[in-house]
Write an enzyme that holds these catalytic residues in place. Structure first.
Site, PDB file in Angstrom:
ATOM      1  CG  HIS A 118      -2.016  -1.042   1.126  1.00 55.00           C
ATOM      2  ND1 HIS A 118      -3.275  -0.813   0.630  1.00 55.00           N
ATOM      3  CD2 HIS A 118      -1.977  -2.362   1.436  1.00 55.00           C
ATOM      4  CE1 HIS A 118      -3.976  -1.934   0.664  1.00 55.00           C
ATOM      5  NE2 HIS A 118      -3.220  -2.891   1.139  1.00 55.00           N
ATOM      6  CE1 TYR A 126      -0.159  -4.415   8.411  1.00 58.87           C
ATOM      7  CE2 TYR A 126      -1.282  -2.324   8.460  1.00 58.87           C
ATOM      8  CZ  TYR A 126      -1.181  -3.621   7.994  1.00 58.87           C
ATOM      9  OH  TYR A 126      -2.113  -4.097   7.096  1.00 58.87           O
TER      10      TYR A 126
HETATM   11  C1  HEM Z   1      -0.340 -11.112   7.130  1.00 59.57           C
HETATM   12  C2  HEM Z   1      -1.183 -10.148   6.753  1.00 59.57           C
HETATM   13  C3  HEM Z   1      -0.768  -8.757   6.362  1.00 59.57           C
HETATM   14  C4  HEM Z   1       0.480  -8.214   6.260  1.00 59.57           C
HETATM   15  C5  HEM Z   1       1.820  -8.898   6.513  1.00 59.57           C
HETATM   16  C6  HEM Z   1       0.305  -6.825   5.866  1.00 59.57           C
HETATM   17  C7  HEM Z   1       1.334  -5.920   5.665  1.00 59.57           C
HETATM   18  C8  HEM Z   1       1.188  -4.558   5.511  1.00 59.57           C
HETATM   19  C9  HEM Z   1       2.242  -3.579   5.596  1.00 59.57           C
HETATM   20  C10 HEM Z   1       3.722  -3.901   5.833  1.00 59.57           C
HETATM   21  C11 HEM Z   1       1.686  -2.357   5.425  1.00 59.57           C
HETATM   22  C12 HEM Z   1       2.400  -1.000   5.495  1.00 59.57           C
HETATM   23  C13 HEM Z   1       2.385  -0.537   6.967  1.00 59.57           C
HETATM   24  C14 HEM Z   1       3.040   0.800   7.205  1.00 59.57           C
HETATM   25  O1  HEM Z   1       4.192   1.005   6.805  1.00 59.57           O
HETATM   26  O2  HEM Z   1       2.402   1.655   7.849  1.00 59.57           O
HETATM   27  C15 HEM Z   1       0.275  -2.545   5.187  1.00 59.57           C
HETATM   28  C16 HEM Z   1      -0.619  -1.553   4.927  1.00 59.57           C
HETATM   29  C17 HEM Z   1      -1.947  -1.767   4.705  1.00 59.57           C
HETATM   30  N1  HEM Z   1      -2.628  -2.965   4.803  1.00 59.57           N
HETATM   31 FE1  HEM Z   1      -1.837  -4.742   5.280  1.00 59.57          FE
HETATM   32  N2  HEM Z   1      -1.026  -6.556   5.721  1.00 59.57           N
HETATM   33  C18 HEM Z   1      -1.721  -7.713   6.015  1.00 59.57           C
HETATM   34  C19 HEM Z   1      -3.080  -7.887   5.990  1.00 59.57           C
HETATM   35  C20 HEM Z   1      -3.970  -6.930   5.624  1.00 59.57           C
HETATM   36  C21 HEM Z   1      -5.388  -7.115   5.584  1.00 59.57           C
HETATM   37  C22 HEM Z   1      -6.130  -8.390   5.979  1.00 59.57           C
HETATM   38  C23 HEM Z   1      -5.921  -5.929   5.166  1.00 59.57           C
HETATM   39  C24 HEM Z   1      -7.362  -5.616   4.958  1.00 59.57           C
HETATM   40  C25 HEM Z   1      -8.192  -5.404   5.909  1.00 59.57           C
HETATM   41  C26 HEM Z   1      -4.831  -4.988   4.961  1.00 59.57           C
HETATM   42  C27 HEM Z   1      -4.969  -3.672   4.561  1.00 59.57           C
HETATM   43  C28 HEM Z   1      -3.947  -2.745   4.529  1.00 59.57           C
HETATM   44  C29 HEM Z   1      -4.144  -1.330   4.229  1.00 59.57           C
HETATM   45  C30 HEM Z   1      -5.451  -0.654   3.834  1.00 59.57           C
HETATM   46  C31 HEM Z   1      -2.885  -0.725   4.349  1.00 59.57           C
HETATM   47  C32 HEM Z   1      -2.544   0.747   4.155  1.00 59.57           C
HETATM   48  C33 HEM Z   1      -2.575   1.427   5.513  1.00 59.57           C
HETATM   49  C34 HEM Z   1      -2.268   2.914   5.403  1.00 59.57           C
HETATM   50  O3  HEM Z   1      -2.861   3.554   4.530  1.00 59.57           O
HETATM   51  O4  HEM Z   1      -1.460   3.408   6.206  1.00 59.57           O
HETATM   52  N3  HEM Z   1      -3.668  -5.639   5.250  1.00 59.57           N
HETATM   53  N4  HEM Z   1      -0.002  -3.908   5.244  1.00 59.57           N
END
Ligand code: HEM
Length: 323
Positions: A44, A312
């Site tokens: 993202h 995160y």
């Molecule tokens: C093992 C499961 C998951 C991993 C390893 C993962 C990993 C990540 C990472 C590394 C980020 C960036 C975090 C940052 O630097 O602030 C992120 C952002 C995000 N993830 Fe995940 N994620 C997972 C599951 C999910 C799921 C299930 C959803 C849906 C509900 C999701 C939705 C998002 C969204 C919307 C962002 C953007 C957040 C923002 O705008 O700051 N992720 N994810």
């Protein structure tokens, strides 16, 4: 009953239980998808921050003491980040399959609560270890130069638990706007009422403009960042509006497996309206950790939900050092 972790992220707890630092290895693997983009989120990576206001309907007041969901006269300040799901911040909007909507509710005098959601209703993996395996496999296939469709078919064959999510991703079409997507928070959470009763629920955002996607013909002339431009233009004229639905789980509905959908007929309560009002610079240190729920909402027993917190934080640690 004590409510562990209700007001803080779960990172510290998972660190203790995880001497192998699975979260670190997961962030390493995510970096393998498109390389390291200094200062950017590890997925993202491309996004647009906005100011918003949330007005609770009051219909959820009997279900949860959450400060942002109870009082129908309240106007809750919020920060919103729309995003494309890719790890590559330079990828054209049209090529990034899923879209994200992350919301940080900041009720005056109440707990901050974060809700992250995407345009598919289920996730690819049911445990942190299988998620890491899946990303490693995606990296291996990419290294082997297999085309995207063949790679997706191979992943689906090796990871049967990913089949629902893959099927949904396969049906995604580029949205007309960030404001015309339905976003699902995927995991179950526990709503806690005044008496301490807890019941499982999921959250989803319904766009007031309706769901609208683009035809192949419309894709040709699109600028790479059409979604950001579109959102900025629309918001200048009127707020982008979403309705927050709470989906109430029944006893038989799984809370610990985000790869499984709940039946469509579950009762839905409209908990309030979000108006996205202004585009803003991203505030320093913005972390949309979904285990920061505040009093009245608790993370369920879903291991993926709990695992997201240290992941995160690690992504944040790296990007805030300019890595
Ligand atoms: C093992 C499961 C998951 C991993 C390893 C993962 C990993 C990540 C990472 C590394 C980020 C960036 C975090 C940052 O630097 O602030 C992120 C952002 C995000 N993830 Fe995940 N994620 C997972 C599951 C999910 C799921 C299930 C959803 C849906 C509900 C999701 C939705 C998002 C969204 C919307 C962002 C953007 C957040 C923002 O705008 O700051 N992720 N994810």
């Amino acid at each position: 009953m004590e409510k562990p972790f209700a007001n803080q992220s779960m990172a510290a707890d998972t660190h203790l239980e995880d001497p192998m630092q699975l979260h670190n290895r997961t962030v390493d693997a995510l970096e393998g998808l498109s390389g390291v983009h200094p200062g950017k989120r590890r997925v993202h990576a491309k996004g647009l921050c906005c100011r918003a206001v949330f007005r609770p309907s009051g219909f959820a007041a009997g279900l949860t003491i959450a400060a942002h969901l109870r009082d129908k006269t309240a106007e809750i300040e919020a920060i919103v980040r729309f995003s494309g799901s890719s790890s590559d911040p330079s990828l054209a909007d049209v090529l990034s399959p899923g879209k994200g909507l992350a919301v940080r509710f900041m009720p005056a005098g109440g707990d901050v609560s974060v809700l992250t959601a995407v345009t598919v209703p289920v996730f690819f993996a049911k445990s942190p270890a299988s998620f890491l395996d899946l990303i490693k496999e995606a990296n291996r296939l990419k290294g082997g130069g297999i085309e995207a469709i063949a790679a997706a078919a191979e992943l689906a064959a090796h990871f049967p638990e990913a089949r629902h999510a893959m099927a949904h991703v396969g049906k995604l079409r580029p949205p007309a706007s960030y404001g015309t997507c339905r976003y699902y928070a995927i995991h179950a959470f526990m709503l806690v009422d005044e008496k301490g009763n807890r019941r499982p629920a999921k959250f989803e955002w319904m766009p007031e403009l309706g769901v609208e996607t683009l035809s192949i013909g419309e894709l040709k002339s699109l600028p790479e960042d059409y979604l950001e431009r579109d959102a900025a233009e629309r918001i200048k004229k009127a707020p982008l509006r979403f309705r927050l639905n709470i989906v109430l789980g029944r006893e038989e509905d799984p809370t610990d497996d985000p790869t499984l959908p709940w039946p469509d007929d579950r009762e839905r309560i409209e908990a309030g309206i979000l108006d996205v009002t202004d585009v803003i610079e991203e505030p320093d240190g913005l972390l949309m950790d979904p285990t920061i729920t505040g009093e009245g909402i608790e993370p369920s027993d879903d291991p993926i939900l709990r695992f997201r917190s240290p992941v995160y934080e690690e992504s944040m640690r790296r990007r805030s050092r300019g890595e």
